[in-house]
Every structure is written in C-alpha cells, then in structure tokens.
Motif scaffolding. Structure first.
Motif, PDB file in Angstrom:
ATOM      1  N   GLY A  27       0.796  -1.220   0.000  1.00  0.00           N
ATOM      2  CA  GLY A  27       0.000   0.000   0.000  1.00  0.00           C
ATOM      3  C   GLY A  27       0.824   1.261   0.000  1.00  0.00           C
ATOM      4  O   GLY A  27       2.035   1.252  -0.245  1.00  0.00           O
ATOM      5  N   LEU A  28       0.146   2.383   0.311  1.00  0.00           N
ATOM      6  CA  LEU A  28       0.765   3.697   0.201  1.00  0.00           C
ATOM      7  C   LEU A  28       1.677   4.027   1.370  1.00  0.00           C
ATOM      8  O   LEU A  28       2.658   4.753   1.215  1.00  0.00           O
ATOM      9  N   LEU A  29       1.326   3.539   2.568  1.00  0.00           N
ATOM     10  CA  LEU A  29       2.060   3.878   3.782  1.00  0.00           C
ATOM     11  C   LEU A  29       2.426   2.605   4.522  1.00  0.00           C
ATOM     12  O   LEU A  29       1.854   1.532   4.278  1.00  0.00           O
ATOM     13  N   SER A  30       3.352   2.709   5.471  1.00  0.00           N
ATOM     14  CA  SER A  30       3.849   1.518   6.159  1.00  0.00           C
ATOM     15  C   SER A  30       3.212   1.322   7.528  1.00  0.00           C
ATOM     16  O   SER A  30       3.818   0.767   8.439  1.00  0.00           O
ATOM     17  N   GLU A  79       7.666  -1.471   1.449  1.00  0.00           N
ATOM     18  CA  GLU A  79       7.155  -0.445   2.359  1.00  0.00           C
ATOM     19  C   GLU A  79       7.491   0.945   1.824  1.00  0.00           C
ATOM     20  O   GLU A  79       8.619   1.190   1.384  1.00  0.00           O
ATOM     21  N   HIS A  80       6.526   1.870   1.896  1.00  0.00           N
ATOM     22  CA  HIS A  80       6.724   3.246   1.441  1.00  0.00           C
ATOM     23  C   HIS A  80       6.562   4.197   2.615  1.00  0.00           C
ATOM     24  O   HIS A  80       5.582   4.108   3.362  1.00  0.00           O
ATOM     25  N   ASN A  81       7.518   5.103   2.755  1.00  0.00           N
ATOM     26  CA  ASN A  81       7.518   6.019   3.897  1.00  0.00           C
ATOM     27  C   ASN A  81       7.760   7.456   3.446  1.00  0.00           C
ATOM     28  O   ASN A  81       8.855   7.803   2.997  1.00  0.00           O
ATOM     29  N   TYR A  82       6.730   8.272   3.542  1.00  0.00           N
ATOM     30  CA  TYR A  82       6.841   9.711   3.319  1.00  0.00           C
ATOM     31  C   TYR A  82       6.283  10.390   4.560  1.00  0.00           C
ATOM     32  O   TYR A  82       5.097  10.241   4.875  1.00  0.00           O
ATOM     33  N   GLY A 113      10.865   0.625  -0.553  1.00  0.00           N
ATOM     34  CA  GLY A 113      10.848   0.962  -1.969  1.00  0.00           C
ATOM     35  C   GLY A 113      10.749   2.435  -2.277  1.00  0.00           C
ATOM     36  O   GLY A 113      11.190   2.879  -3.341  1.00  0.00           O
ATOM     37  N   GLU A 114      10.156   3.200  -1.369  1.00  0.00           N
ATOM     38  CA  GLU A 114      10.060   4.652  -1.546  1.00  0.00           C
ATOM     39  C   GLU A 114      10.137   5.303  -0.175  1.00  0.00           C
ATOM     40  O   GLU A 114       9.402   4.912   0.733  1.00  0.00           O
ATOM     41  N   TYR A 115      11.014   6.275  -0.043  1.00  0.00           N
ATOM     42  CA  TYR A 115      11.032   7.054   1.191  1.00  0.00           C
ATOM     43  C   TYR A 115      11.688   8.392   0.932  1.00  0.00           C
ATOM     44  O   TYR A 115      12.571   8.535   0.091  1.00  0.00           O
ATOM     45  N   ALA A 116      11.220   9.400   1.656  1.00  0.00           N
ATOM     46  CA  ALA A 116      11.811  10.738   1.593  1.00  0.00           C
ATOM     47  C   ALA A 116      11.173  11.581   2.691  1.00  0.00           C
ATOM     48  O   ALA A 116       9.949  11.581   2.856  1.00  0.00           O
ATOM     49  N   ALA A 117      11.993  12.296   3.430  1.00  0.00           N
ATOM     50  CA  ALA A 117      11.479  13.211   4.454  1.00  0.00           C
ATOM     51  C   ALA A 117      10.882  14.435   3.772  1.00  0.00           C
ATOM     52  O   ALA A 117      11.464  14.993   2.840  1.00  0.00           O
TER      53      ALA A 117
END
Length: 667
Positions: free
Chosen positions: A413-416, A438-441, A468-472
């Motif tokens: 999904g969109l968030l972890s 896992e995606h973390n924004y 797979g995707e993360y950025a502060a």
C-alpha cells in the motif's frame, strides 16, 4: 580574590564538561550481526517530473510522431509570407490518421508543396521546455519520410530563443518508391543555448509525408545513438547502486487500466512503441502538464541496459490487474487475470531466456544476446487489500511453478502503517513472499523516531523488507512547498543507520522520486534536479551516495556506554559495517544536535588498526540550507584524515553532520 585559583577552577570545570560531553562507543568487529545485501542501496525510477521524456531519455523533440491528443502540440507552423495560419494547415500541412493501417503509430504529417521556396512554409518544435544545445556538440536529426518524386528538401536549423541560427544543414530525401524510409543529417552547434528550438523549412514540389522527427545530442551516455542523457546517468553511476527499480511508481498502475504500463509495448522499433498519456499529465491540479506523454523511447530493453551499465540488479514492477486504488480503483476480474500473469512470465523469459525461447530470441534480435540475469520481480505498486492478495497469489503460483528462483516483491500500500498496510503485510508474510515493499513519506521527526523501526521485526521470518520509496517531507506529503533541505537529508541519514543496522531485515532501499526538471515537476522533494543544460545534486543525494559507496559487507554492533545501539541518545545515530574486500571498518555517525560532540570509538576484535582513518563529512550549521544551480556546493561532502590511538578512533562530530569514517583493520 586569587585569580590563579579561579582560572584553575574554570579549567577544571571546562575539563569536566568536555569529559561529560564525550560519547563512548564500542565496536565488536569479531561479532558480525548481519550480512549486507549487495542490493542494499539502490535507485527508484519513475517517469515523473519529466524524468524520462524531457529528462533521462535524451530526445529533444516533443511529440515527434504527432500522437499527442492535440496532434501539433509542441509544433508551430512557420512562414515568412503574410498568409493565414489556417491556409497552410488546411492545404500545405495536414495530419493524417490511419489507425487501420498502423495501430501503434497511426498519425503522420503530409506536406503538399507547390514550387515552395525556403521560408514560405516550415515547422518549429519547442522541445521539452526548450532544448538545451551546447556549443561544439553534434546533434543528429532524423526523420521517416515517404514520397513519390524526389523534389523536396528540408532546411534544418537549430535556433536560439530569439531566432538566431546556431546550426544548420540540408536534407534531400531521395527514395521515391512511396514507402517509408529513414534519413538523417548532423548539425554542430556554434553556441550554447538553454531554450533552443528545432526549425526546418520545406523547399520543392510534390507531396512529402513525414513521421518520427527526431533530434538527439551525440554526447549521450556511452555515446549510444538515440540514448540517455550522459550527465544524469553519470550521477546515478557515481552512486554505485545495488539495484534499479523501474518503471515506477504510480505509472505502473495508471489512473485506469487503459493507462497502465505494459512492457511489451515499450520494446522494438521506436515507431512501433505506442505512445500513451502520462498519468502525471493531470494528476496534480496545481502543476498540470498537458504536454506530458510517454513515448517509451526509454523502454524495458533500455532499462535493463541501464542496469547492466550501472552494475545494478534490475527490479521491474508489473501491473497486477489493478489500477490506482486512490484514483479509479479499477481492476480486472480475477477470472481474467491470466494475460497479466503471462506478461510476468514472458518478461522473465525476455530477460533470462536463451535464444531458443520466443522472448529470449527477440531480446537477441534487439541487440542483446546475453541474458540480463533477472532475479527479482515486483507485482503491483502501492496496491493493498483482499483484491490485491487474490491477484498476487495467481502471480506467485505461476512464477514459482515456472521460475522458482525468482524472488517476488509484494506491495503493502501507500504507507507503512494503518488499515491498508497491516492486513496486507500480514497476508503477504503468510505467503512467504521474498520481499514486502514499504513506502515512507513523512516529516523529518518521523524518520529520526523510526531509526529503530526494524530493531523489533521478526528475525525468523523468511520475508525481508524492501523500503521501496522514502523521503522526508519538509512541509508535508504531496505539498508543493516541500524542499530538499539539509534538515530532511540529515533525518534520512539518521533513519538509514537503522536500515543498515538491520540489514538482515532490510535488503533493499531507495529514495523517491529520483529526478525532477526545474520547470516540469509535479512532486517535491526529489533526489536530483536538472534543467536543459545541467544537473544539481541535493543534500539528500549526497546522503544516499555516502551510504551506497560505503556499504560494507557485514554489520557489526556499535554500542554506547549502556550497551545500546545509538538511536537518538545524545542526538546521535550510528551504525557500523566491515568491508571484507578492503578489510576496513566503516562507521556512520549522525549528529542531529546543534552543538559539536566528541566521540571515542573503541574497536574490539582487531589486533591492530591503521594509524589514520579517512573521514567524509556532510555538514551545514543551517538546517534549512539547500543546494541550487547557482550554489551547488552548499551541502557537499568534505574529506579529511584523522589519527587513531591504540585501538580507538577519536572523532569530532560537527553540529548537524553525517560522518563516514573508514579504518583499516589488521587481524
């Protein structure tokens, strides 16, 4: 008052304070706790922010085959005669559409010439927010043409924003059999221009059909004709990534299934790759990009080739029969899922099959006889819930039956966290999927708080994690005011110590998004920014690069005086690995405090360490500092050397800093 006693007292007090501020760590090099996967730090690529067309893919002509929704978008009819625009559009220039004869590329331009002189009729292409033209560089113009009589000429020009000619040539199509042919010429630019255009004038008599009008710089990556933009690929190569995830991202899903990414339509001759709208064309209402389409000039063969060039494992992500669940939530019925599954099986054969197989034979015919050694495959992007699990099972059953060595990546999904993530993650783990994605924004504080997220994950589980995707986010997710500040990069650096420390759990991680054009973006923040002529690496890029190029082979424990890993105590975050190839201990220490700190690292398990250690420091006193095209070096790594003493390293940690320390070991 005895001033000598006062001075002595103050010196003693200062000495005590310094002693109290010294942080002591112990590294146990003889006790590895995890193996660092070669794929640990990688790249996430999606065609967002003009990342492919107008970016990594070096084509300079926009709408080269007139297949945009508006056939002449990007083009302007040019004339030196005082005539009405409609006259030439209705008689001299027409766009013909023949979908019954050419389903993938049905449109082409027909030009009717009547003893036309140069200047009477022409076309200008504006490029992708202009064309970046560099003095002294060769530019290769090409076109598909068809004619019955050899009576036409094309006067091809590179012109500045003001209209000055900075390169020119003449093309005289010769074939007259009324079949499609390719012709080309080369121009060398006499000046540098960030907002150049391509202009060509018609001359002659008769009817001339044109399609696939193209302009490429000669200085592409590895000099490949029709290839990739070299300066962008070089920044990626400098990171030495372990993998490349492609082609996304949200474009894998599409707003609906008709707009989903279909890999088979991205290989073969360029004129046979069917253009579709990019979902980022109208995804962000405040940043509409009506001219954003996918030409697929950068297709799956080129993606695999890029991975090979970078020495990175390919990680393709395929549609699982579900469109974006946030947009349309369209999905194909489960009983009709077989074509989607077959696409996955065929892709594996395309990548790995020998030349006796259907798709392996095609790969060889396209110029790459050797297999690409694909080992991983993602099923779905940011999909979740019962419908996703049902479809994932169909993929898993078929792939494991035919290709048991392929490791599948499942979406969570969109968030972890939360109602999308938790049940989907649980079900995927029951299926023993190789990786969960896992995606973390979130804000910088979340990243620092979650440096110990994976400390408590189940270490007996066969399922590993792909971040797979993360950025502060400096302001908030999807907020267009986000910036690539040092604050966000520092928080990511702290978070990444936790990923590295838990390398037995986390085996792949990639920042997202990767690329953004300064005039064509839809999402912020982004790792690398570029314009038509240059590139700009963000502080976040340098954090990623420092981790990826100082990866190490095995994790060893790095504990504080309380026998705990550094996960924010004293505002410090730390991890340690050993590079077995060079026999070096690699320490990463993040100081998130606004004051300098002194660290003493005692190294156990080594008979002797080198007398000096190499240090790379990324630092700025201003947490809101950013790199820019005018000042690209505001936050960049600085190299120094420090002395060691005995089996200890003493390092001064600057405020708001990431320090990478490499120490040679002897055992």
């Amino acid at each position: 008052m005895n001033y000598r006693l006062l001075i002595l007292f103050l010196l003693l007090q200062t000495s005590c304070l310094l002693a109290q501020n010294k942080v002591v760590f112990t590294v146990q090099t003889q006790k590895p706790t995890a193996t660092v996967a070669p794929t640990m730090w990688g790249l996430f690529f999606e065609d967002i922010n003009l990342g492919a067309d107008g970016g990594l893919y070096a084509e300079l002509v926009k709408n080269r085959s007139f297949e945009f929704d508006t056939p002449l978008m990007g083009w302007k009819i040019t004339s030196t005669k005082d005539v009405m625009y409609g006259f030439y559009f209705g008689s001299g220039i027409q766009i013909l559409n023949q979908p019954d004869k050419a389903a993938t590329n049905p449109r082409f331009m027909r030009v009717t010439l009547n003893k036309t002189q140069k200047g009477e009729l022409g076309l200008t292409n504006e490029g992708f927010r202009g064309m970046g033209i560099k003095k002294g560089v060769r530019y290769d113009f090409s076109v598909l043409y068809r004619q019955q009589t050899a009576m036409a000429k094309l006067h091809v020009e590179l012109v500045t924003e003001k209209g000055d000619i900075i390169g020119s040539g003449v093309l005289s199509p010769e074939q007259t059999d009324n079949r499609w042919h390719r012709d080309e010429l080369s121009l060398t630019a006499s000046a540098t221009e960030p907002k150049a255009k391509l202009r060509f004038w018609y001359e002659g008599d008769g009817v001339l059909d044109l399609d696939m009008i193209s302009l490429f710089p000669a200085d592409t990556w590895k000099g490949r004709k029709g290839g990739l933009r070299a300066d962008l690929v070089q920044l990626l190569a400098d990171m030495k990534p372990g993998f490349v995830r492609f082609p996304g991202g949200c474009i894998v899903e599409g707003r609906d299934l008709a707009q989903r990414y279909q890999w088979k339509k991205t290989i073969g001759p360029l004129e046979e790759r069917k253009l579709i709208v990019n979902r980022w064309n109208n995804e962000v209402q405040a940043r509409l990009a009506p001219d954003y389409f996918q030409s697929f000039g950068l297709g799956f063969l080129e993606y695999f080739q890029l991975c090979e060039d970078l020495g990175a494992q390919p990680l393709p992500i395929l549609n699982c029969g579900m469109a974006c669940q946030v947009n349309s939530a369209e999905l194909t019925p489960l009983e009709n899922i077989d074509p989607y599954v077959q696409d996955a099986l065929d892709l594996i054969e395309f990548a790995n099959g020998n030349q006796e197989t259907k798709w392996g034979k095609l790969r060889a015919a396209l110029g790459h006889p050797a297999p690409f050694q694909l080992t991983m495959l993602g099923v779905g992007n940011e999909n979740f819930g019962t419908s996703y699990i049902e479809r994932f099972k169909a993929f898993q059953e078929a792939v494991k039956k035919q290709y048991p060595a392929i490791k599948l990546v499942g979406s969570t999904g969109l968030l972890s966290a939360g109602e999308m993530f938790d049940p989907t993650n649980t079900e995927l783990r029951k299926l023993d999927v190789a990786y969960v994605d896992e995606h973390n924004y979130s804000d910088p504080q979340w990243f620092m708080q979650n440096a110990k997220r994976y400390d408590t994950y189940d270490r007996t589980s066969a399922t590993k994690v792909f971040v797979g995707e993360y950025a502060a986010q400096s302001v908030g997710m999807t907020n267009l005011a986000n910036k690539n500040t040092w604050r966000t990069a520092l928080a990511e650096a702290a978070y990444m110590t936790g990923l590295e420390r838990n390398a037995d759990i986390v085996q792949l991680a990639s920042y997202a998004p990767l690329l953004a054009h300064v005039e064509g973006w839809q999402w912020k923040p982004d790792l690398i920014w570029f314009d038509n002529l240059g590139v700009m690496a963000t502080p976040n890029y340098y954090v990623q690069k420092l981790y990826a190029t100082n990866k190490g082979s095995v994790v060893v424990s790095m504990l504080d005086k309380n026998n705990l890993p550094a996960t924010g105590q004293d505002s410090l975050y730390a991890s340690a690995t050993i590079d077995k190839a060079t026999n070096e201990l690699i320490l990463k220490v993040v100081n998130t405090a606004g004051n300098a700190q002194s660290a003493e690292v005692t190294i156990e398990g080594a008979k002797k360490i080198a007398s000096t250690a190499a240090v790379l420091t990324l630092q700025n006193d201003n947490l809101e500092a950013e790199n820019s095209f005018l000042l690209p070096g505001v936050v960049t790594p600085a190299a120094t050397t420090i002395n060691t003493k005995g089996n200890a390293v003493h390092v001064a940690l600057k405020p708001y800093s990431l320090s990478v320390i490499r120490v040679n070991l002897s055992r």
